[in-house]
Design a protein around this motif. Structure first.
Motif, PDB file in Angstrom:
ATOM      1  N   LEU A   1       0.851  -1.199   0.000  1.00  0.00           N
ATOM      2  CA  LEU A   1       0.000   0.000   0.000  1.00  0.00           C
ATOM      3  C   LEU A   1       0.889   1.253   0.000  1.00  0.00           C
ATOM      4  O   LEU A   1       0.670   2.189  -0.784  1.00  0.00           O
ATOM      5  CB  LEU A   1      -0.921  -0.001   1.208  1.00  0.00           C
ATOM      6  N   ALA A   2       1.899   1.230   0.882  1.00  0.00           N
ATOM      7  CA  ALA A   2       2.830   2.371   0.939  1.00  0.00           C
ATOM      8  C   ALA A   2       3.631   2.468  -0.356  1.00  0.00           C
ATOM      9  O   ALA A   2       3.872   3.561  -0.880  1.00  0.00           O
ATOM     10  CB  ALA A   2       3.774   2.218   2.127  1.00  0.00           C
ATOM     11  N   LEU A   3       4.036   1.321  -0.876  1.00  0.00           N
ATOM     12  CA  LEU A   3       4.813   1.301  -2.118  1.00  0.00           C
ATOM     13  C   LEU A   3       3.993   1.889  -3.267  1.00  0.00           C
ATOM     14  O   LEU A   3       4.489   2.686  -4.061  1.00  0.00           O
ATOM     15  CB  LEU A   3       5.246  -0.139  -2.431  1.00  0.00           C
ATOM     16  N   ASN A   4       2.740   1.489  -3.314  1.00  0.00           N
ATOM     17  CA  ASN A   4       1.845   2.004  -4.358  1.00  0.00           C
ATOM     18  C   ASN A   4       1.755   3.529  -4.294  1.00  0.00           C
ATOM     19  O   ASN A   4       1.799   4.215  -5.314  1.00  0.00           O
ATOM     20  CB  ASN A   4       0.459   1.377  -4.193  1.00  0.00           C
ATOM     21  N   GLY A   5       1.678   4.041  -3.061  1.00  0.00           N
ATOM     22  CA  GLY A   5       1.636   5.485  -2.872  1.00  0.00           C
ATOM     23  C   GLY A   5       2.910   6.143  -3.377  1.00  0.00           C
ATOM     24  O   GLY A   5       2.879   7.165  -4.062  1.00  0.00           O
ATOM     25  N   ALA A   6       4.060   5.503  -3.061  1.00  0.00           N
ATOM     26  CA  ALA A   6       5.360   6.072  -3.445  1.00  0.00           C
ATOM     27  C   ALA A   6       5.557   6.049  -4.960  1.00  0.00           C
ATOM     28  O   ALA A   6       6.309   6.850  -5.505  1.00  0.00           O
ATOM     29  CB  ALA A   6       6.488   5.309  -2.756  1.00  0.00           C
ATOM     30  N   LEU A   7       4.893   5.130  -5.622  1.00  0.00           N
ATOM     31  CA  LEU A   7       5.023   5.056  -7.086  1.00  0.00           C
ATOM     32  C   LEU A   7       4.305   6.235  -7.744  1.00  0.00           C
ATOM     33  O   LEU A   7       4.539   6.539  -8.920  1.00  0.00           O
ATOM     34  CB  LEU A   7       4.482   3.725  -7.611  1.00  0.00           C
ATOM     35  N   GLY A   8       3.432   6.845  -6.989  1.00  0.00           N
ATOM     36  CA  GLY A   8       2.873   8.138  -7.361  1.00  0.00           C
ATOM     37  C   GLY A   8       2.045   8.173  -8.630  1.00  0.00           C
ATOM     38  O   GLY A   8       1.999   9.176  -9.314  1.00  0.00           O
ATOM     39  N   GLY A   9       1.417   7.092  -8.989  1.00  0.00           N
ATOM     40  CA  GLY A   9       0.515   7.122 -10.138  1.00  0.00           C
ATOM     41  C   GLY A   9       1.167   6.787 -11.461  1.00  0.00           C
ATOM     42  O   GLY A   9       0.502   6.398 -12.406  1.00  0.00           O
ATOM     43  N   ASP A  10       2.509   6.936 -11.522  1.00  0.00           N
ATOM     44  CA  ASP A  10       3.206   6.586 -12.767  1.00  0.00           C
ATOM     45  C   ASP A  10       3.283   5.080 -12.943  1.00  0.00           C
ATOM     46  O   ASP A  10       3.414   4.559 -14.044  1.00  0.00           O
ATOM     47  CB  ASP A  10       4.634   7.141 -12.765  1.00  0.00           C
ATOM     48  N   ALA A  11       3.230   4.395 -11.803  1.00  0.00           N
ATOM     49  CA  ALA A  11       3.221   2.939 -11.833  1.00  0.00           C
ATOM     50  C   ALA A  11       2.243   2.469 -10.759  1.00  0.00           C
ATOM     51  O   ALA A  11       2.012   3.182  -9.777  1.00  0.00           O
ATOM     52  CB  ALA A  11       4.616   2.398 -11.552  1.00  0.00           C
ATOM     53  N   GLU A  12       1.706   1.292 -10.965  1.00  0.00           N
ATOM     54  CA  GLU A  12       0.669   0.831 -10.046  1.00  0.00           C
ATOM     55  C   GLU A  12       0.896  -0.639  -9.712  1.00  0.00           C
ATOM     56  O   GLU A  12       1.282  -1.433 -10.588  1.00  0.00           O
ATOM     57  CB  GLU A  12      -0.687   0.981 -10.743  1.00  0.00           C
ATOM     58  N   ILE A  13       0.691  -1.005  -8.462  1.00  0.00           N
ATOM     59  CA  ILE A  13       0.790  -2.419  -8.099  1.00  0.00           C
ATOM     60  C   ILE A  13      -0.500  -3.107  -8.543  1.00  0.00           C
ATOM     61  O   ILE A  13      -1.569  -2.863  -7.995  1.00  0.00           O
ATOM     62  CB  ILE A  13       1.017  -2.603  -6.590  1.00  0.00           C
ATOM     63  N   VAL A  14      -0.378  -3.952  -9.557  1.00  0.00           N
ATOM     64  CA  VAL A  14      -1.571  -4.622 -10.089  1.00  0.00           C
ATOM     65  C   VAL A  14      -1.814  -5.942  -9.387  1.00  0.00           C
ATOM     66  O   VAL A  14      -2.926  -6.477  -9.406  1.00  0.00           O
ATOM     67  CB  VAL A  14      -1.456  -4.843 -11.616  1.00  0.00           C
ATOM     68  N   GLY A  15      -0.795  -6.475  -8.747  1.00  0.00           N
ATOM     69  CA  GLY A  15      -0.981  -7.744  -8.058  1.00  0.00           C
ATOM     70  C   GLY A  15       0.121  -8.002  -7.059  1.00  0.00           C
ATOM     71  O   GLY A  15       1.199  -7.396  -7.120  1.00  0.00           O
TER      72      GLY A  15
END
Lengths: 348, 428
Positions: free
Chosen positions: A37-51
């Motif tokens: 969840l935190a990682l997804n936030g840090a990726l900032g929308g340019d990349a997304e955790i899909v799974g």
């Protein structure tokens, strides 16, 4: 469109359970889980955790090849552009799993990977060449520091941006020398460093020299006729079938085998596990690498008192210095405990 | 010893009926040079061409690069033992055609000559993409031995460099640089409180066309000795090397040794630069031990606190570098080493053939095994088919489209260990 990232974590960080759930089998979930969840936030929308792919640490450690295969399949189904594993901090089995997953992903899917570990995690030495390992604290308290660094490194790779020096980017050096154009010419850099060294000020060498152990040789054996002599080899001679599965290169273990009652090795009884040379002649007559036949003759002739009936073997083909050092120390201790006088070490 | 370098900036090259200098342009009488060089009976053919910065031009196989210089005042003439007599140089006034270079090009050993690209990505790696080059292409008489051919090419480069500079005598210098270091008695009393330092200058001397000459003497036959840095600027050290192009010290880089220049610049401020020691890089263990001990002994006799040590070449000479370092550090002399690396194309191998824990201050001129692609150039001076067999090139290096895939090892001066360039390396 955002880059697709798959996150690999263990059973503990997935909230499945602790050590009692360490045999948890690989499982895929959609979206981010736990630290994701935190990682997804840090990726900032340019990349997304899909799974997220989850696996128990013990399950992975006990079934490495099978687990890697299953995890890779689960990851591939998400059609990711990159994979992030961990961070594993100082958890040894988790670190090893993160490193192994990243290595497999890089090799099989050919996409960028990043993981994170504490410097002393055994996974660092094993996998630092295969993936970017972000340097983390030794426990999960370092999560909030590790996540943004890992996110930045995966984004840079996804965008094809150049990756800077380890100290700038926060990863553990892969041990690969990379050229770049410095601000100043070499002679000016040399004189700058010289002045600092003369003044006793701190400076950083541009090429840290590898430093090798220099082991002073022991004095010669005074009386061979009273000596027990052992054989040790890095030439990979093992009982036929390689029962302990010593790796053909980058060995992670050594073998210890009895020679009780063995007068000579043969193509029927022994072979080499070594993957770094043409094995034809070693397999045809393994005595060529591990000279048991000659040792037995010397024993019969009374040149030596006794041939030690256990031999130690590994493969010196790309095997890390750290592993080789560990094997050497253990083998030496065992030989000393067995009152062996001297040892003949053969290579390939 | 005091030397003034009178630098005349050459910004363009043009053909002319007479070799002369006018308004930044060097006019070159091509026929006169060819005629002069063909006096040497060892050549069957000599041709002269230009390669200027920014042009779509590739030169290969390059043997040596020489900066045009001649004496204006003072004893003897530049390149003692070759152009000048064997007497001492390094005093008076010397004319320098800065921005110009003579590039010698010929099929000598083939695999140990280099590439110079005047534009494109390759140009970033060689210092000689920034100079206005008068390129000499040689063809030897049939049956000429390689070492004879090398000697002929070496002499032709020096002759042409001297000839060009002589034609510019009388031109006003754009810049005058003065270099002076006193005799030892005075030097030892000067700059109280500053550490005394020297420069240990290693010269390639593995033999069999891996040679360097000092006042005309083959460096493998010398014991380490003292040389005044000004002597180097007057061409006391001449390259006779056919080794990997990236890290051999061509004559141009000896003349313009940047370590000497920088040590002069910091002299009296950060340290007291007392002088240079030259040593060799012979192949036998006895020679290596003798030369390293002798060189460090000279440093001890001078009583210096520190030495900058530069290597030439790689592999075998790495052992000389490490011996020099270890012996100096054991004698309490602080060292900084300048070298380059052969860490493999993936950068994952050990960079030097030798190592010691005392070598804790190293400056690197980069990994010579890095692979680059040099795009096709409109014009190739020399013999392009040699790309395949130049050290650092490989079978198929020269592609059908005229581009070359090669290690930077093949690029002249790319990882120069006198620290000529900005290239460096880090562990990533």
């Amino acid at each position: 469109m955002a880059y697709r990232v798959v996150h690999y974590i263990n059973q503990f960080f997935a909230g499945v359970g602790g050590e009692e759930k360490a045999d948890y089998r690989p499982e895929a979930r959609d979206g981010a889980v736990g630290p994701g969840l935190a990682l997804n936030g840090a990726l900032g929308g340019d990349a997304e955790i899909v799974g997220t792919v989850i696996c128990g640490d013990s399950y992975f450690a006990d079934n490495i090849e099978e687990a890697k295969k299953q995890i890779l399949e689960l990851i591939a189904k998400f059609e990711p552009d990159a994979v992030v594993a961990g961070p594993a901090f100082n958890a040894g089995r988790y670190g090893t799993a993160c490193g192994a997953v990243c290595e497999a992903v890089a090799n099989e899917l050919n996409i960028p990977t990043v993981t994170g570990m504490y410097e002393e995690n055994p996974g660092v030495d094993m996998f630092k060449k295969a993936t970017y390992i972000v340097k983390t604290a030794d426990s999960a308290r370092g999560m909030k520091d590790a996540i943004p660094v890992m996110a930045k490194l995966v984004l840079k790779q996804l965008r094809g941006e150049p990756i800077g020096k380890p100290e700038e980017e926060g990863y553990i050096p892969k041990g690969v020398r990379i050229n770049y154009f410095a601000d100043k010419i070499g002679a000016v850099r040399a004189v700058d460093m010289f002045v600092k060294k003369l003044k006793g000020e701190p400076y950083t060498t541009e090429y840290p020299m590898p430093v090798f152990d220099r082991v002073p040789p022991n004095p010669p054996v005074a009386n061979l006729a009273e000596a027990t002599i052992a054989l040790v080899t890095s030439g990979g001679i093992v009982p036929k079938g390689n029962p302990d599965h010593i790796e053909a290169s980058s060995a992670s273990k050594y073998g210890e085998y009895s020679l009780a009652g063995v007068e000579s090795l043969s193509a029927e009884t022994h072979e080499t596990a070594h993957g770094g040379y043409d094995p034809t002649y070693a397999n045809e007559n393994p005595n060529r690498v591990l000279p048991v036949d000659v040792m037995r003759e010397l024993e019969k002739e009374g040149v030596i008192k006794k041939f030690h009936e256990t031999f130690y073997t590994t493969v010196g083909n790309g095997t890390s210095v750290a592993n080789a050092k560990k094997f050497g120390a253990e083998i030496a201790q065992k030989l000393k405990d067995a009152n062996v006088t001297a040892v003949i070490v053969t290579s390939t | 010893m005091k030397l003034e370098l009178h630098k005349v900036k050459v910004t363009d090259l043009k053909w002319g009926d007479k070799t002369l200098f006018d308004g930044g342009t060097l006019y070159v009488n091509k026929a006169e040079i060819e005629e002069m060089l063909l006096e040497d009976e060892r050549f069957a053919k000599v041709s002269v061409d230009f390669a200027k910065p920014g042009e779509s031009v590739r030169i290969l196989p390059v043997k040596d690069v020489v900066e045009p210089r001649c004496k204006l005042e003072g004893e003897n003439e530049v390149f003692p033992g070759f152009i000048g007599d064997v007497d001492t140089v390094g005093c008076g006034k010397t004319l320098v055609l800065s921005g110009a270079a003579v590039v010698t090009c010929g099929r000598i050993v083939g695999f140990q000559e280099g590439i110079i690209d005047m534009s494109g990505p390759g140009a970033d790696y060689t210092p000689f993409s920034k100079t206005n080059n008068v390129v000499l292409v040689f063809e030897p008489k049939e049956g000429l031995e390689k070492h004879e051919y090398e000697a002929a090419c070496r002499m032709a480069g020096l002759k042409t460099a001297h000839y060009l500079a002589c034609a510019v005598k009388g031109a006003a210098a754009d810049e005058v640089e003065t270099y002076e270091l006193p005799c030892f008695a005075e030097a030892m009393k000067s700059h109280e409180g500053l550490p005394k330092v020297a420069y240990l200058y290693m010269l390639q001397s593995q033999g069999l066309l891996h040679d360097t000459y000092v006042y005309g003497v083959d460096a493998k036959k010398i014991l380490p000795t003292l040389i005044h840095p000004n002597e180097v600027m007057d061409g006391a050290i001449v390259s006779g090397n056919c080794v990997s192009a990236c890290d051999k010290n061509n004559t141009y880089s000896h003349l313009n040794n940047p370590v000497i220049k920088e040590m002069y610049a910091r002299h009296g401020k950060d340290f007291n630069f007392v002088g240079c020691i030259i040593t060799n890089e012979n192949t036998t263990l006895a020679d290596k031990k003798r030369s390293s001990s002798y060189a460090v002994k000279l440093a001890r006799l001078l009583g210096v606190d520190g030495l900058i040590i530069t290597e030439e070449g790689f592999g075998n000479p790495d052992t000389d570098l490490i011996m020099n370092c270890r012996k100096a550090e054991k004698a309490g002399i602080k060292t900084v080493l300048l070298t380059d690396e052969y860490a493999g194309r993936d950068g994952a191998s050990q960079s030097l053939a030798d190592a010691c824990s005392e070598a804790d201050a190293v400056v690197t001129a980069g990994n010579a095994n890095e692979v680059v692609v040099l795009p096709k150039m409109e014009k190739v001076i020399g013999f392009p088919e040699y790309a395949d067999i130049i050290a650092g090139g490989f079978d198929g290096s020269l592609r059908e489209d005229g581009s070359i895939e090669t290690e930077i090892q093949a690029i002249t001066g790319a990882t120069n260990e006198l620290g000529f360039n900005r290239i460096a390396a880090y562990t990533g």
